[in-house]
Design an enzyme around this catalytic site. Sequence first.
Site, mmCIF file in Angstrom:
data_model
loop_
_atom_site.group_PDB
_atom_site.id
_atom_site.type_symbol
_atom_site.label_atom_id
_atom_site.label_comp_id
_atom_site.label_asym_id
_atom_site.label_seq_id
_atom_site.Cartn_x
_atom_site.Cartn_y
_atom_site.Cartn_z
ATOM 1 N N HIS A 161 43.804 3.214 52.993
ATOM 2 C CA HIS A 161 44.027 4.637 52.273
ATOM 3 C C HIS A 161 42.228 4.744 51.975
ATOM 4 C CE1 HIS A 161 46.132 7.733 50.181
ATOM 5 N NE2 HIS A 161 45.161 7.442 49.271
ATOM 6 N N MET B 241 52.405 11.670 44.438
ATOM 7 C CA MET B 241 51.395 11.319 43.385
ATOM 8 C C MET B 241 51.715 10.651 42.331
ATOM 9 S SD MET B 241 48.385 11.565 45.211
ATOM 10 C CE MET B 241 47.281 11.081 43.907
ATOM 11 N N MET C 268 41.436 15.108 49.136
ATOM 12 C CA MET C 268 41.451 15.937 47.750
ATOM 13 C C MET C 268 40.391 16.836 48.089
ATOM 14 S SD MET C 268 42.612 12.635 45.618
ATOM 15 C CE MET C 268 42.166 11.754 47.057
ATOM 16 N N MET D 82 37.183 12.955 47.873
ATOM 17 C CA MET D 82 37.442 13.881 46.714
ATOM 18 C C MET D 82 36.235 14.867 46.526
ATOM 19 S SD MET D 82 38.441 11.394 43.856
ATOM 20 C CE MET D 82 39.925 10.170 44.230
ATOM 21 N N SER E 11 43.728 1.346 48.775
ATOM 22 C CA SER E 11 42.836 2.523 48.645
ATOM 23 C C SER E 11 41.258 1.864 48.494
ATOM 24 C CB SER E 11 42.860 3.222 47.500
ATOM 25 O OG SER E 11 41.789 3.962 47.103
ATOM 26 N N ASP F 241 39.997 7.866 49.989
ATOM 27 C CA ASP F 241 40.497 8.874 49.175
ATOM 28 C C ASP F 241 39.146 9.560 49.212
ATOM 29 O OD1 ASP F 241 42.880 8.614 47.630
ATOM 30 O OD2 ASP F 241 42.106 6.847 47.036
ATOM 31 N N HIS G 9 43.208 10.573 52.748
ATOM 32 C CA HIS G 9 43.713 11.587 51.786
ATOM 33 C C HIS G 9 42.674 12.538 51.260
ATOM 34 C CE1 HIS G 9 45.793 11.478 47.351
ATOM 35 N NE2 HIS G 9 45.800 12.671 47.811
ATOM 36 N N ASP H 136 51.160 7.012 45.510
ATOM 37 C CA ASP H 136 49.783 7.007 45.091
ATOM 38 C C ASP H 136 49.615 7.018 43.779
ATOM 39 O OD1 ASP H 136 47.146 6.711 45.434
ATOM 40 O OD2 ASP H 136 46.873 8.363 46.671
HETATM 41 C C1 DX5 Z 1 43.920 8.984 42.821
HETATM 42 C C2 DX5 Z 1 43.768 8.454 44.236
HETATM 43 C C3 DX5 Z 1 44.460 7.005 44.416
HETATM 44 C C4 DX5 Z 1 43.837 5.913 43.433
HETATM 45 C C5 DX5 Z 1 44.719 4.948 43.492
HETATM 46 O O1 DX5 Z 1 43.174 10.169 43.285
HETATM 47 O O2 DX5 Z 1 44.491 9.199 45.380
HETATM 48 O O3 DX5 Z 1 44.489 6.592 45.803
HETATM 49 O O4 DX5 Z 1 42.634 5.495 44.298
HETATM 50 O O5 DX5 Z 1 44.197 3.884 42.503
HETATM 51 P P1 DX5 Z 1 45.131 3.198 41.713
HETATM 52 O O6 DX5 Z 1 45.938 2.043 42.622
HETATM 53 O O7 DX5 Z 1 43.964 2.031 41.076
HETATM 54 O O8 DX5 Z 1 46.115 3.846 40.871
HETATM 55 ZN ZN ZN Z 2 44.872 8.699 47.400
#
Ligand code: DX5
Ligand code: ZN
Length: 220
Positions: A34, A138, A69, A38, A9, A36, A67, A176
């Site tokens: 990956h 998750m 969100m 948000m 990520s 993310d 991904h 994840d």
């Molecule tokens: C959380 C994200 C993850 C996150 C994982 O909302 O979807 O992808 O960045 O981070 P680590 O591996 O540090 O838990």
């Molecule tokens: Zn993610």
Amino acid sequence: MAAPLIAPSILSADFARLGEEVRAITIAGADWIHIDVMDGHFVPNLTIGPSVVKALRPHSAKPFDVHLMVSPVDVYLEAFAAAGADIITVHPEAGPHVHRTVQAIRALGKKAGIALNPGTPAKTLDYLIDEIDLVLVMSVNPGFGGQSFITNQLRKIEAVRKMIEKSGRAIHLEVDGGIDAVTARLCTDAGADALVAGTASFKGGPEQYAANIAALKGTV
Ligand code: DX5
Ligand code: ZN
């Protein structure tokens, strides 16, 4: 069992050098990148949008595992597809109509994923499984990197693996959140074939990335 695919990520990368980071993690053995996304509304954090995905696209030939969100999400699908996403994963709670969202992703020629939050049951997949390419379990609540792995999600991984077997379809089972070399092994034993890792992929700087990924794959 085959080594899992590793999807670092970029949330844990150095945002001031994002292109270089994506190149370095690709060379180090990442299978997917990956990303993310948000929105500060569906989850309590703001990250990146389609223009950043587009800017990163020339820096890696690996699939971009995006991904989302984001709520509502449908209005952004086309922009992320055009920016270079290969897999687009959404949360059923992002609404309003997750089945329609999956159809829209596939109509754009992209692979469709469904993300299950820690409190969301596996049975949410019952009427979606025939139309999806990936399930993202998750193992933390979405919003931030660096959180601790929620162990009871292993039962969900096992349940989803059974559902995938029963479907007879080629569906990836990705996990994840809170993945390190120890939790990676727990997840693959439970049936995962792909693992997202932010903190554990990018720790120690670029010289460490290959060793980090090898440790997550269990090949060292
Ligand atoms: C959380 C994200 C993850 C996150 C994982 O909302 O979807 O992808 O960045 O981070 P680590 O591996 O540090 O838990
Ligand atoms: Zn993610």
